[in-house]
Structures are given as structure tokens and as C-alpha cells.
Design an enzyme around this catalytic site. Structure first.
Site, PDB file in Angstrom:
ATOM      1  N   LYS A 150      -9.084  -1.576  -0.080  1.00 55.52           N
ATOM      2  CA  LYS A 150      -7.746  -0.969   0.006  1.00 55.52           C
ATOM      3  C   LYS A 150      -6.756  -2.005  -0.503  1.00 55.52           C
ATOM      4  CE  LYS A 150      -5.144   2.041   3.114  1.00 55.52           C
ATOM      5  NZ  LYS A 150      -4.887   3.129   2.180  1.00 55.52           N
TER       6      LYS A 150
HETATM    7  N1  PXG Z   1      -8.455   7.527   0.048  1.00 52.98           N
HETATM    8  C1  PXG Z   1      -7.467   6.742  -0.410  1.00 52.98           C
HETATM    9  C2  PXG Z   1      -7.453   6.336  -1.840  1.00 52.98           C
HETATM   10  C3  PXG Z   1      -6.453   6.314   0.463  1.00 52.98           C
HETATM   11  O1  PXG Z   1      -5.472   5.531   0.023  1.00 52.98           O
HETATM   12  C4  PXG Z   1      -7.536   7.560   2.235  1.00 52.98           C
HETATM   13  C5  PXG Z   1      -8.517   7.936   1.328  1.00 52.98           C
HETATM   14  C6  PXG Z   1      -7.665   7.984   3.678  1.00 52.98           C
HETATM   15  O2  PXG Z   1      -7.977   6.865   4.474  1.00 52.98           O
HETATM   16  P1  PXG Z   1      -7.546   6.768   5.999  1.00 52.98           P
HETATM   17  O3  PXG Z   1      -8.203   5.538   6.488  1.00 52.98           O
HETATM   18  O4  PXG Z   1      -6.057   6.694   6.059  1.00 52.98           O
HETATM   19  O5  PXG Z   1      -8.073   7.982   6.634  1.00 52.98           O
HETATM   20  C7  PXG Z   1      -6.476   6.739   1.803  1.00 52.98           C
HETATM   21  C8  PXG Z   1      -5.408   6.339   2.784  1.00 52.98           C
HETATM   22  C9  PXG Z   1       0.627   5.582   2.073  1.00 52.98           C
HETATM   23  C10 PXG Z   1      -0.624   5.773   2.846  1.00 52.98           C
HETATM   24  O6  PXG Z   1       1.661   5.317   2.671  1.00 52.98           O
HETATM   25  C11 PXG Z   1      -1.826   5.823   2.172  1.00 52.98           C
HETATM   26  C12 PXG Z   1      -2.997   5.992   2.890  1.00 52.98           C
HETATM   27  C13 PXG Z   1      -2.952   6.137   4.261  1.00 52.98           C
HETATM   28  C14 PXG Z   1      -1.730   6.075   4.924  1.00 52.98           C
HETATM   29  C15 PXG Z   1      -0.557   5.911   4.203  1.00 52.98           C
HETATM   30  O7  PXG Z   1       0.607   5.667   0.847  1.00 52.98           O
HETATM   31  N2  PXG Z   1      -4.157   6.041   2.181  1.00 52.98           N
END
Ligand code: PXG
Length: 294
Positions: A150
């Protein structure tokens, strides 16, 4: 209320919170982050988020100076100082200030930033269902930059999202290098078939914490869930489809590439998962607590 941000080792009013222009997080996207949520005065899956942050940092060989416990406490203290009950927390670690030139050996201490907001912007149609188009951009192959990291490099996702905006959709679906479905721009994806749920294995996408939670909940609800590859045909013909992530939670998808999914409204399995997720996030989590002597 103007927010208080943790940056460079102390709390500052948001208007004064800044990073150096030579920070490699800014110059090269060299860093990692987590998007975390709080519900009812508790931070959902805080330890798991910090664990994933450490895994991402390890993959980037970004040595963190805090322990997992110390970082968790900084997150909680940022929540307290912003009086967060329900909110969104962004935890960012950059390689820190260095010289021009991408060699990280010029960088000093990694920069730790924590921003906490009392609300989060969601998809406009998140309760009735969103529309999705398949992006022409692919998720990076696992032997390039692993999508499990990430990192602060979200250009692949940003370009896909811009494409979705241009095409009048709420979200983009990205395929992997082999043309199988990987994930959405900031969410994992699940289909519902006559055999239950299916979601792509994590080699080509982020190991989403919401995804993990959905798999746990499906088990508790007695809904079968497979981690397996699938292609667009299975998406277009799925009974139901949803995307999920910390920000979005669990959101039904009602159309993909102009094809209506199921009956074009939230389906019964998705509804069960949405409700179970809403209960779980409010029933668990690390208490934020109160600040003594403020
Ligand atoms: N795939 C990608 C590429 C992400 O960036 C998820 C899946 C889902 O992961 P989680 O662990 O959250 O279930 C993500 C999560 C933002 C923001 O502010 C981005 C994410 C999560 C929360 C906020 O851009 N990405």
C-alpha cells in the site's frame, strides 16, 4: 473545528502541518499509508492496519523508528485530539527528507503523518448501488510493483478512476496483467454466483482488511466463499456484485460496462453482508478513550 495533525513528531494545527519539499514521499511517492476508520469511539482493526503498514514498509525496505504499539498510540492520540467518535484516519509514512535523486540513502528519518477527520466522502450512490466500468489500465503484475504494497504510488488507480469519471461511472474495475479481474481503484471485488461468493486471490490486488472481514462474515452467515480467479464474463453474468474497502464499506454494484447486474438493485446476499459488516464495525475495535488533562 479545525483539525490537529501529527507530523514530524508533534501535533500541529492543520494549517501549520507541512512536510519538507525534499521529502521523498512527495518527490518519488516513496512511502506507505493506511486508510483506517473509527466507529462509535473505537478504531476498527487498528492492529491489522498497523501490521499491514509494517509489511508494506518492509517490502519497500523503509525502516520504521516506532514500534507497532507506539504507532498505534499515535493514531489513538490523534483521534483523541480531534475528538473523533466516527471518523476517518489517514496514516502516512514517507521515506523522509533527502536529496534530489531517488537513492533513498540520502534520506534521514522517515516522516510519520496522521490525519483524522470526523467524516469521509463516500460514493454518492453507495446505499442503492454504484455503476462500474472496466478500465483500460491493468493492475501491475506481481513481478513489477506488488499490488500488496500500500504505497504512496497510486497513479495506476488514479488514472483508472479518471477514466471511470470520463465514462460517467462511479468506479473502475481493473484487470490483472493476464486479463482476470483484480480489484477496483480503492476497493476489492466480490461476485455472487449460484455457488456463493467469489473474490480474486490477493496476488493481483491489495489484501484488503474489509475483504478479510467479508470472508469471515460469510463464514459466520453460512455463505460459501471461494478465493479464485475469474474473468469479466463471470462479472457481467453474476447474480450480484459488490466492492468493499475501508472507505466505501460494502457497496453493491448494479451495472458493469453497461450490463445490469442481477435485477439492477442490491441483492439478498449483498444485503446480508452489508448488514453484518455494519454490525461488526460497531461492535469491535480499539477504544479511543479520553485524553487526561486536556
Ligand atoms: N484495493 C485498493 C487498491 C485499495 O487502495 C482496498 C483495495 C481495500 O482495502 P481495505 O483494507 O481498506 O479494505 C484499498 C483501500 C482513500 C482510501 O482515502 C483508500 C483505501 C482505503 C481507505 C481510504 O483513498 N484503499
Amino acid at each position: 473545528m479545525s483539525g490537529v495533525v501529527y507530523v514530524s513528531g508533534s501535533f500541529k494545527p492543520e494549517s501549520q502541518a507541512s512536510v519538507n519539499v525534499l521529502d521523498h514521499g512527495l518527490l518519488y511517492g516513496d512511502g506507505v499509508f493506511e486508510g483506517i476508520r473509527a466507529y462509535g469511539g473505537r478504531v476498527f482493526k487498528l492492529e491489522r492496519h498497523i501490521d499491514r503498514l509494517f509489511q508494506s514498509a518492509k517490502a519497500l525496505r523503509l525502516p520504521l523508528t516506532q514500534t507497532q504499539e507506539e504507532l498505534g498510540e499515535i493514531v489513538l492520540e490523534t483521534c483523541r485530539r480531534n475528538a473523533i467518535v466516527d471518523g476517518y484516519i489517514r496514516l502516512v509514512i514517507t521515506r523522509g527528507r533527502g536529496d534530489l535523486g531517488l537513492d533513498p540513502r540520502s534520506c534521514g528519518t522517515p516522516e510519520v503523518i496522521v490525519i483524522a477527520r470526523p467524516q469521509i466522502a463516500l460514493y454518492k450512490e453507495s446505499s442503492v448501488g454504484v455503476t462500474v466500468v472496466t478500465s483500460s489500465f491493468r493492475r501491475p503484475a506481481p513481478d513489477t510493483v506488488s499490488p500488496s504494497i500500500k504505497s504512496l504510488n497510486y497513479i495506476n488507480n488514479v488514472l483508472a478512476r479518471i477514466e471511470a469519471n470520463d465514462r460517467g461511472a462511479d468506479e473502475a474495475l481493473l484487470l490483472d496483467a493476464n486479463g482476470f479481474v483484480a480489484e477496483a481503484s480503492a476497493d476489492n471485488v466480490f461476485i455472487v454466483t449460484d455457488k456463493g461468493l467469489a473474490t480474486p486471490p490477493t496476488a493481483t490486488n491489495l489484501s484488503g482488511i474489509t475483504r478479510e472481514t467479508v470472508i469471515e462474515l460469510a463464514g459466520e452467515l453460512g455463505v460459501a466463499c471461494q478465493e479464485r480467479v475469474f474473468n469479466l464474463f463471470e462479472v457481467w453474468t453474476a447474480r450480484e456484485l459488490f466492492i468493499c474497502g475501508t472507505g466505501a464499506e460494502v457497496v453493491p454494484v448494479v451495472s458493469v460496462d453497461g450490463r445490469t447486474i442481477g435485477h439492477g438493485a442490491i441483492g439478498p446476499v449483498t444485503r446480508q453482508i452489508v448488514q453484518a459488516y455494519a454490525r461488526t464495525v460497531r461492535a469491535t475495535g480499539t477504544p479511543i478513550g479520553v485524553t487526561v488533562g486536556q
